[in-house]
Design a protein around this motif. Structure first.
Motif, short mmCIF file in Angstrom:
data_model
loop_
_atom_site.label_atom_id
_atom_site.label_comp_id
_atom_site.label_asym_id
_atom_site.label_seq_id
_atom_site.Cartn_x
_atom_site.Cartn_y
_atom_site.Cartn_z
N UNK A 1 70.50 19.89 54.29
CA UNK A 1 70.24 21.30 54.55
C UNK A 1 69.75 22.00 53.29
N UNK A 2 68.93 23.02 53.47
CA UNK A 2 68.49 23.85 52.36
C UNK A 2 68.64 25.32 52.74
N UNK A 3 68.98 26.13 51.76
CA UNK A 3 69.03 27.58 51.94
C UNK A 3 68.29 28.21 50.77
N UNK A 4 67.99 29.48 50.90
CA UNK A 4 67.23 30.14 49.83
C UNK A 4 68.11 30.71 48.74
N UNK A 5 69.43 30.73 48.97
CA UNK A 5 70.31 31.24 47.94
C UNK A 5 71.77 31.15 48.33
N UNK B 1 61.35 37.35 60.46
CA UNK B 1 61.46 37.24 59.00
C UNK B 1 62.78 37.80 58.46
N UNK B 2 63.71 38.08 59.35
CA UNK B 2 64.99 38.64 58.91
C UNK B 2 65.75 37.62 58.06
N UNK B 3 66.53 38.14 57.10
CA UNK B 3 67.36 37.30 56.24
C UNK B 3 68.79 37.33 56.79
N UNK B 4 69.31 36.16 57.10
CA UNK B 4 70.64 36.03 57.69
C UNK B 4 71.56 35.37 56.67
N UNK C 1 69.91 31.88 56.04
CA UNK C 1 69.03 31.87 54.88
C UNK C 1 69.84 31.84 53.58
N UNK C 2 70.96 32.58 53.58
CA UNK C 2 71.84 32.67 52.42
C UNK C 2 73.22 32.15 52.82
N UNK C 3 73.75 31.22 52.05
CA UNK C 3 75.09 30.71 52.31
C UNK C 3 76.08 31.53 51.49
N UNK D 1 74.58 34.81 43.56
CA UNK D 1 74.71 36.26 43.64
C UNK D 1 76.18 36.62 43.87
N UNK D 2 76.53 37.88 43.60
CA UNK D 2 77.91 38.27 43.78
C UNK D 2 78.08 39.75 44.05
#
Length: 457
Positions: free
Chosen positions: A268-272, A209-212, A241-243, A303-304
């Motif tokens: 492709x899809x990412x969560x954020x 479940x790690x966020x990469x 998971x995050x681009x 995000x930033x």
């Protein structure tokens, strides 16, 4: 010697009128502003989405033990993101590759503890833990000579330490490498991509479940390097998971649109999305450009994290100033910190704003019908035109008005590399609303300044 004539006293009514005129100097009913160099329009009838404070993050900026600057300086600006990897510690021979991993890991734990206390997420830069930070000696890169033995051992060490420290939740993002398209990576892109595949597979095997997050490049989503990365992670089933990418300088809103197009065309899809370094050295980290970046990140739903330009032996250092938000050493708020403070005070619903010409002036506006308050934070690029900039509030709702008037407070966040105890109040007055609209004219003589306009009923 002749006596000087006694000063003539002004009638009281005259004095009162002059004072009122001064209060109304920057606020006029809706209509074209005289000699305006630019303008923005806030449509208060179009709104939606609660605040996330997505732009309130920074890379490094705390002491190595995570205790300074004081936690209150972060909590008051609702920090959502901290990013670190132990860079520069132990230089010129720091990090795992130089047998000096422990000191950097200790700092990682300290930063995570601060992030957890703030309710923020923590981005763990593996490149820093390895020793690749742009200034330290890096004798070997992961995969040199086709051998991945040392990299595998490094990964096993990090995974074991993460588990021992309880850093296994979604509040930790695994950032495999920082700016791998430039000197932070000393081998080929092909070798980097192989590292991404191996690292991603090892993380997901150990922590499903790690966020990469990645690639965190000093590039934008239309660059050939970036598109090569996207094609590779798709082909090898190692999509993060995050681009992420950097804007140094850049336009997060434009880049975010390009990133979503690049993802969509590849299925492709990412969560954020995350611009995990923004704000080039110097002018871009002053109040006006800081507010502009906040606006562009909000506009792009990205995000930033503010960049950090501290170097070894320099003042300020990498482990100070919260990304140049507070003064070095003394840790006192500067003008740009107050931009984030007002951003953190925005509540209610995000409101539509049309930016200025060529997007050179932009802002973030939230309206709150419960408190009868609307806060707008306005910024500009370093090259934006200076002069009068009109901000027109259209379709002002009835709850924001009292007897067809609205109270308008204008504050300026000055550009200075010194402590600022509070924003400068430019005007604070009640004005008439005509046709449910009013224009606030900002005398923007320095585009490195930022402005905040607060409406109350």
């Amino acid at each position: 010697m002749p006596k000087k004539a006694a000063p003539r006293r002004r009638p009281l009514l005259f004095v009162v009128l002059v004072l009122i005129a001064g209060l109304f100097a920057v606020i006029r009913p809706a209509g074209p502003a005289a000699a305006a160099v630019d303008g923005m329009t806030v449509d208060m009838s179009t709104y939606g989405g609660t605040p996330t404070y997505r732009a309130s993050g920074f890379i490094y900026g705390l002491s190595q033990n995570g205790t300074t600057p004081a936690q209150s300086l972060q909590s008051q600006i609702k920090v959502t993101e901290l990013r670190a990897g132990g860079s520069q510690i132990g230089c010129p021979n720091g990090g795992y590759v130089n047998g000096a991993y422990t000191a950097r890991w200790t700092t990682e734990k300290a930063y995570y503890a601060r992030a957890k206390a703030l309710g923020a997420h923590f981005e763990m830069i593996l490149a820093g833990l390895w020793g690749a930070d742009g200034v330290c000696t890096v004798p070997r890169w992961p995969g040199n000579g086709g051998s991945w033995t040392e990299y595998n051992a490094f990964f096993d060490q990090v995974v074991a330490d993460v588990k021992a420290a309880g850093m296994t939740g979604s509040d930790v993002r695994w950032d495999l490498w920082n700016e791998p398209n430039i000197f932070f990576w000393g081998a080929t892109q092909a070798q980097y991509l192989e590292m991404v595949k191996r690292g991603t597979q090892r993380i997901r095997a150990a922590l499903p479940n790690a966020v990469i997050e990645g690639p965190s490049c000093a590039c934008n989503p239309t660059d050939a390097w970036f598109t090569t990365y996207l094609d590779y992670v798709k082909a090898n089933n190692v999509v993060p998971n995050i681009l992420s990418w950097h804007a140094l300088p850049g336009d997060p809103a434009v880049d975010a649109a390009n990133a979503r197009t690049a993802l969509s065309t590849r299925g492709l899809t990412v969560s954020g999305l995350d611009v995990n370094e923004y704000g080039a050295y110097g002018a871009e980290q002053q109040p006006g450009p800081s507010a502009w970046y906040i606006a562009r990140l909000e506009r792009g739903n990205v995000d930033g994290a503010r960049a950090n330009w501290g170097m070894v032996g320099q003042t300020p250092s990498l482990y100070d100033t919260m990304g140049w938000l507070v003064t070095a050493g003394a840790n006192q708020p500067m003008g740009q910190w107050w931009v984030y403070r007002r951003y953190a005070e925005q509540t209610g619903q995000r409101t539509r704003i049309t930016p200025g010409a060529s997007d050179a002036h932009d802002g973030t506006v939230f309206q709150n019908s419960s408190t009868h308050t609307t806060i707008g934070v306005y910024g500009a690029t370093p090259s934006a035109a200076t002069g009068s900039v009109g901000v027109t509030y259209a379709n002002i709702p009835s709850w924001q008005q009292t007897n067809s008037t609205v109270h308008v407070k204008v504050e300026r966040m000055p550009s200075t590399n010194a402590a600022v105890s509070a924003p400068t109040v430019v005007s604070d007055a009640r004005v008439s609303v005509t046709g449910n609209a009013v224009t606030v004219n900002l005398d923007w003589t320095n585009n490195l300044d930022a402005y905040v306009v607060t409406l109350t009923a």
